[in-house]
Design a protein around this motif. Structure first.
Motif, short mmCIF file in Angstrom:
data_model
loop_
_atom_site.label_atom_id
_atom_site.label_comp_id
_atom_site.label_asym_id
_atom_site.label_seq_id
_atom_site.Cartn_x
_atom_site.Cartn_y
_atom_site.Cartn_z
N CYS A 16 0.71 -1.16 -0.01
CA CYS A 16 0.24 0.01 0.02
C CYS A 16 0.87 1.21 0.13
N TYR A 17 1.89 1.07 0.73
CA TYR A 17 2.41 2.49 1.03
C TYR A 17 3.55 2.51 -0.22
N ALA A 18 3.93 1.58 -0.82
CA ALA A 18 4.73 1.44 -2.13
C ALA A 18 4.24 2.17 -3.00
N VAL A 19 2.81 2.09 -3.37
CA VAL A 19 1.99 2.49 -4.35
C VAL A 19 1.42 3.81 -4.21
N ALA A 20 1.29 4.21 -2.76
CA ALA A 20 0.90 5.47 -2.47
C ALA A 20 1.60 5.99 -1.59
N PRO A 21 2.88 6.45 -1.93
CA PRO A 21 3.66 7.10 -0.86
C PRO A 21 3.44 8.64 -0.45
N ASP A 22 2.46 9.46 -1.35
CA ASP A 22 1.95 10.44 -0.88
C ASP A 22 0.93 10.62 0.23
N LEU A 23 0.45 9.25 0.13
CA LEU A 23 -0.81 9.18 1.10
C LEU A 23 -0.48 8.38 2.33
N LEU A 24 0.19 7.33 2.37
CA LEU A 24 0.68 6.38 3.31
C LEU A 24 2.09 6.43 3.66
N SER A 25 2.45 5.76 4.93
CA SER A 25 3.86 5.75 5.09
C SER A 25 3.88 4.47 6.07
N ASP A 26 5.01 3.98 6.28
CA ASP A 26 5.47 2.59 6.99
C ASP A 26 5.77 3.09 8.22
N ASP A 27 5.73 2.34 9.36
CA ASP A 27 6.32 2.18 10.75
C ASP A 27 7.34 1.81 10.89
N ASP A 28 7.94 1.48 12.07
CA ASP A 28 9.16 0.85 12.36
C ASP A 28 9.15 -0.60 12.26
N GLU A 29 8.16 -1.16 12.35
CA GLU A 29 7.83 -2.58 12.26
C GLU A 29 7.52 -3.13 10.64
N GLY A 30 7.30 -1.94 9.88
CA GLY A 30 6.94 -2.33 8.28
C GLY A 30 5.51 -2.23 8.07
N PHE A 31 4.66 -2.07 8.96
CA PHE A 31 3.23 -2.06 8.63
C PHE A 31 2.95 -0.59 8.22
N VAL A 32 1.58 -0.34 7.47
CA VAL A 32 1.42 1.10 7.13
C VAL A 32 1.20 1.78 8.36
N ALA A 33 1.72 2.91 8.58
CA ALA A 33 1.61 3.71 9.92
C ALA A 33 0.25 4.31 10.18
N GLU A 34 -0.86 4.40 9.22
CA GLU A 34 -1.93 4.82 9.52
C GLU A 34 -2.98 3.73 9.81
N ARG A 35 -2.57 2.46 9.88
CA ARG A 35 -3.47 1.53 10.21
C ARG A 35 -4.38 1.74 11.46
N GLY A 36 -5.64 1.14 11.31
CA GLY A 36 -6.45 1.54 12.38
C GLY A 36 -7.32 2.86 12.20
N THR A 37 -7.08 3.73 11.35
CA THR A 37 -7.57 4.95 11.14
C THR A 37 -8.43 5.05 9.88
N SER A 38 -9.00 6.05 9.72
CA SER A 38 -9.86 6.68 8.61
C SER A 38 -9.93 8.19 8.33
N TRP A 39 -10.07 8.63 7.15
CA TRP A 39 -9.81 10.06 6.86
C TRP A 39 -10.40 10.33 5.49
N GLU A 40 -10.72 11.50 5.39
CA GLU A 40 -10.91 12.01 3.91
C GLU A 40 -9.79 12.27 2.91
N VAL A 41 -9.85 11.50 1.90
CA VAL A 41 -8.84 11.53 1.01
C VAL A 41 -8.94 12.83 0.28
N PRO A 42 -7.78 13.70 0.18
CA PRO A 42 -7.75 14.93 -0.78
C PRO A 42 -8.00 14.33 -2.26
#
Length: 71
Positions: A16-42
Protein backbone atom coordinates in the motif's frame (compact mmCIF):
# COMPACT_ATOMS: atom_id res chain seq x y z
CA UNK A 1 -13.98 9.88 -0.70
CA UNK A 2 -12.70 8.27 2.46
CA UNK A 3 -10.06 5.65 3.21
CA UNK A 4 -10.17 3.23 6.11
CA UNK A 5 -7.38 0.86 7.14
CA UNK A 6 -8.32 -2.14 9.28
CA UNK A 7 -5.49 -2.76 11.75
CA UNK A 8 -6.57 -6.35 12.39
CA UNK A 9 -6.33 -7.27 8.70
CA UNK A 10 -3.03 -5.51 7.98
CA UNK A 11 -0.17 -8.03 7.74
CA UNK A 12 2.60 -5.57 6.86
CA UNK A 13 3.28 -6.48 3.23
CA UNK A 14 3.97 -2.82 2.44
CA UNK A 15 2.34 -2.83 -0.95
CA UNK A 16 0.00 0.00 0.00
CA UNK A 17 2.59 2.58 0.93
CA UNK A 18 4.77 1.49 -2.00
CA UNK A 19 2.04 2.49 -4.47
CA UNK A 20 0.72 5.46 -2.45
CA UNK A 21 3.78 7.20 -1.00
CA UNK A 22 2.07 10.60 -0.87
CA UNK A 23 -0.81 9.19 1.17
CA UNK A 24 0.62 6.38 3.32
CA UNK A 25 3.84 5.69 5.20
CA UNK A 26 5.40 2.80 7.08
CA UNK A 27 6.13 2.40 10.76
CA UNK A 28 9.22 0.89 12.42
CA UNK A 29 7.81 -2.63 12.04
CA UNK A 30 6.97 -2.31 8.33
CA UNK A 31 3.23 -1.91 8.76
CA UNK A 32 1.34 1.00 7.26
CA UNK A 33 1.63 3.72 9.91
CA UNK A 34 -1.97 4.81 9.40
CA UNK A 35 -3.49 1.39 10.16
CA UNK A 36 -6.52 1.51 12.41
CA UNK A 37 -7.54 4.94 11.14
CA UNK A 38 -9.85 6.50 8.58
CA UNK A 39 -9.89 9.92 6.99
CA UNK A 40 -11.05 11.92 3.99
CA UNK A 41 -8.70 11.59 1.04
CA UNK A 42 -7.64 14.80 -0.70
CA UNK A 43 -8.97 14.90 -4.27
CA UNK A 44 -5.49 14.85 -5.79
CA UNK A 45 -4.66 11.58 -3.96
CA UNK A 46 -7.77 9.57 -4.85
CA UNK A 47 -5.92 7.53 -7.46
CA UNK A 48 -3.24 6.59 -4.91
CA UNK A 49 -5.91 5.66 -2.37
CA UNK A 50 -7.57 3.27 -4.81
CA UNK A 51 -4.21 1.82 -5.89
CA UNK A 52 -3.37 1.18 -2.22
CA UNK A 53 -6.69 -0.59 -1.66
CA UNK A 54 -6.21 -2.67 -4.81
CA UNK A 55 -2.66 -3.60 -3.79
CA UNK A 56 -3.58 -4.93 -0.34
CA UNK A 57 -3.80 -8.75 -0.44
CA UNK A 58 -5.79 -8.85 2.82
CA UNK A 59 -8.36 -6.24 1.81
CA UNK A 60 -7.42 -4.17 4.85
CA UNK A 61 -7.89 -0.91 2.95
CA UNK A 62 -11.29 0.31 1.82
CA UNK A 63 -12.06 3.45 -0.17
CA UNK A 64 -15.67 4.59 0.14
CA UNK A 65 -17.85 7.56 -0.77
CA UNK A 66 -19.27 7.82 2.74
CA UNK A 67 -17.42 8.51 5.96
CA UNK A 68 -16.72 5.53 8.20
CA UNK A 69 -18.28 5.77 11.66
CA UNK A 70 -15.03 7.02 13.22
CA UNK A 71 -13.93 9.51 10.52
Amino acid sequence: MFIEIDAAKCMGHGRCYAVAPDLLSDDDEGFVAERGTSWEVPADLLDQAQEAADACPEGAIVVTATAPADA
